[in-house]
Design an enzyme around this catalytic site. Structure first.
Site, PDB file in Angstrom:
ATOM      1  N   LYS A  24       0.751  -1.156  -0.074  1.00 57.02           N
ATOM      2  CA  LYS A  24      -0.218  -0.202  -0.088  1.00 57.02           C
ATOM      3  C   LYS A  24       0.902   1.064  -0.045  1.00 57.02           C
ATOM      4  CE  LYS A  24      -3.945  -2.124   2.069  1.00 57.02           C
ATOM      5  NZ  LYS A  24      -4.277  -2.880   3.524  1.00 57.02           N
TER       6      LYS A  24
ATOM      7  N   GLN B 251      -5.114  -1.778   9.419  1.00 61.45           N
ATOM      8  CA  GLN B 251      -4.872  -3.058   9.055  1.00 61.45           C
ATOM      9  C   GLN B 251      -5.611  -3.798   9.899  1.00 61.45           C
ATOM     10  OE1 GLN B 251      -3.834  -3.599   5.862  1.00 61.45           O
ATOM     11  NE2 GLN B 251      -4.214  -5.848   5.887  1.00 61.45           N
TER      12      GLN B 251
ATOM     13  N   ASP C 296     -11.726   2.713   3.774  1.00 61.32           N
ATOM     14  CA  ASP C 296     -12.112   1.442   4.179  1.00 61.32           C
ATOM     15  C   ASP C 296     -13.701   1.233   3.644  1.00 61.32           C
ATOM     16  OD1 ASP C 296      -9.960  -0.662   3.875  1.00 61.32           O
ATOM     17  OD2 ASP C 296      -9.659  -0.413   5.917  1.00 61.32           O
TER      18      ASP C 296
HETATM   19  N1  GUN Z   1      -7.288  -6.841   5.876  1.00 58.86           N
HETATM   20  C1  GUN Z   1      -7.506  -7.625   5.001  1.00 58.86           C
HETATM   21  N2  GUN Z   1      -8.217  -6.916   3.976  1.00 58.86           N
HETATM   22  C2  GUN Z   1      -8.194  -5.623   4.511  1.00 58.86           C
HETATM   23  C3  GUN Z   1      -8.835  -4.500   3.893  1.00 58.86           C
HETATM   24  O1  GUN Z   1      -9.549  -4.423   3.126  1.00 58.86           O
HETATM   25  N3  GUN Z   1      -8.914  -3.554   5.079  1.00 58.86           N
HETATM   26  C4  GUN Z   1      -8.281  -3.432   6.273  1.00 58.86           C
HETATM   27  N4  GUN Z   1      -8.304  -2.182   6.884  1.00 58.86           N
HETATM   28  N5  GUN Z   1      -7.637  -4.428   6.410  1.00 58.86           N
HETATM   29  C5  GUN Z   1      -7.642  -5.508   5.823  1.00 58.86           C
END
Ligand code: GUN
Length: 294
Positions: free
Chosen positions: A53, A97, A120
Site C-alpha cells: 500500500k 489494517q 475502507d
Molecule cells: N485486512 C485484509 N483486508 C483488509 C482491508 O480491506 N482493509 C483493512 N483495513 N484491513 C484488511
C-alpha cells in the site's frame, strides 16, 4: 469465447488516472492527498499488504504515512493515534489494517476514524450511508468489482445478481452496491439451501466465501459474468498456489466472462484504496469527486 477479465490491466488504468488527478491537484490547488496506514503487531501477511500500500501510494504521487505499533499496544494509545490522524490536515485517508490483536476492540477502533477519512468504508456512518443510498466511502474490494462489472456489461439494471458470502467487508457492501445499480440481488451463504440452484439463476455471480474452488462449473448459468473475490492459498503436490472460490477450469467453459485468481479482483483492491483516498481528499477540500472507469 469466454472473456477473462484482466484486473491487472484495469487496476493499472485506475492507478494512472489517480496519479494524473493527483498531479492536477498539486498544480492547481497545491494539495497532496495523504493516506495513513496503521499496523498493529507483526502479522507477516499484513506487513506485506501494508508495504505494498505504501509503495503504490507514493507511486501515485500521494503522501504515505505508516504507523507500525507493537502487538501489545493498548486501546487508549491506538485511539489517541487515530484522534491525531483525524485532526491532521495532511491526512485524507486512514486505514487500520485488520485483523487487530485480540485484546483490542476492532469495532471501536474502526468507528473512531472520522467518516470522511474512512477510506475502507468500514465505519457505521459509511455503512449506513451506503445502505440508504447517500454519498459514502465505499469498501475497496466491492467497489473494484462493480467497476469491472460496469466496464464489462454497461448498465446493470435488471440483472439477477447472486452474492455468495455475507461478510461486512465484501458480501454485504457488494449486495448494497449491486442494489444501487438496480440489480435483483440475492445474498447466499454457507447455510443457504441448494446453493447450486441459487447460483444457476445468476446473470452476475460474485463469489466471496473464502473456500477454494467451492463454486462448481455446473452451478454457473451459460454466459454469466463471474467475479471471484476468493484468494485461497492451497498446497498441491508439494507446491503452493493461489486459487479463488470458483473452480476456474470448469467455470471458464461456461461463463461469458470471469475474473482469474490471481490477476482479477486482487489488484483492484489497492487501486480502489488509492481512488478512495483521492476521493476523500477532494471531498474534504470541497472539490468535485473524481470520475472512475466503469
Ligand atoms: N485486512 C485484509 N483486508 C483488509 C482491508 O480491506 N482493509 C483493512 N483495513 N484491513 C484488511
Amino acid at each position: 469465447m469466454t472473456a477473462i477479465i484482466d484486473g491487472k490491466a484495469f487496476s493499472s488504468n485506475i492507478r494512472i488516472r489517480v496519479a494524473d488527478h493527483v498531479a492536477c491537484l498539486k498544480d492547481r490547488h497545491g494539495l497532496v492527498p495523504g493516506l495513513a496506514v496503521v499496523l498493529v503487531g507483526e502479522d507477516p501477511a499484513s506487513g506485506v499488504y501494508v508495504r505494498n500500500k505504501g509503495i503504490q501510494t507514493r507511486e501515485a504521487g500521494m503522501a504515505s504515512f505508516e504507523h507500525k505499533l507493537p502487538a501489545e499496544t493498548s486501546q487508549e494509545v491506538l485511539l489517541s493515534l487515530i484522534g491525531g490522524l483525524n485532526a491532521d490536515p495532511a491526512v485524507h485517508g486512514i486505514l487500520v489494517q485488520l485483523p487487530l490483536p485480540a485484546h483490542l476492540d476492532a469495532e471501536a477502533v474502526i468507528n473512531a476514524i472520522a467518516p470522511e477519512k474512512d477510506v475502507d468504508g468500514f465505519t457505521i456512518g459509511n455503512v449506513g450511508r451506503l445502505g440508504t443510498g447517500q454519498k459514502a466511502m465505499v469498501p475497496c474490494t466491492p467497489l473494484g468489482c462493480v467497476m469491472m462489472l460496469r466496464d464489462r456489461l454497461g448498465d446493470l439494471s435488471g440483472q439477477n445478481a447472486v452474492v455468495v458470502g455475507r461478510s461486512n467487508i465484501v458480501g454485504k457492501p457488494m449486495a448494497q452496491l449491486l442494489l444501487a445499480e438496480n440489480c435483483t440481488v440475492t445474498v447466499a451463504h454457507s447455510r443457504s439451501r441448494d446453493l447450486a440452484a441459487i447460483c444457476r439463476g445468476a446473470d452476475i455471480l460474485v463469489a466471496a466465501v473464502g473456500r477454494p474452488g467451492m463454486i462448481r462449473g455446473d452451478w454457473i448459468k451459460p454466459g454469466a459474468t463471474v467475479i471471484d473475490v476468493g484468494i485461497n492459498r492451497i498446497v498441491e503436490g508439494g507446491r503452493s498456489r493461489l486459487v479463488g472460490d470458483v473452480d476456474f477450469e470448469a467455470a471458464v467453459q461456461v461463463a461469458g466472462a470471469i475474473t482469474p485468481v490471481p490477476g482479477g479482483v486482487g489488484p483492484m483492491t489497492i487501486a480502489c484504496l488509492l481512488a478512495n483516498t483521492l476521493t476523500a481528499c477532494c471531498r474534504i477540500s470541497g472539490l468535485p469527486d473524481p470520475a472512475w472507469p466503469g
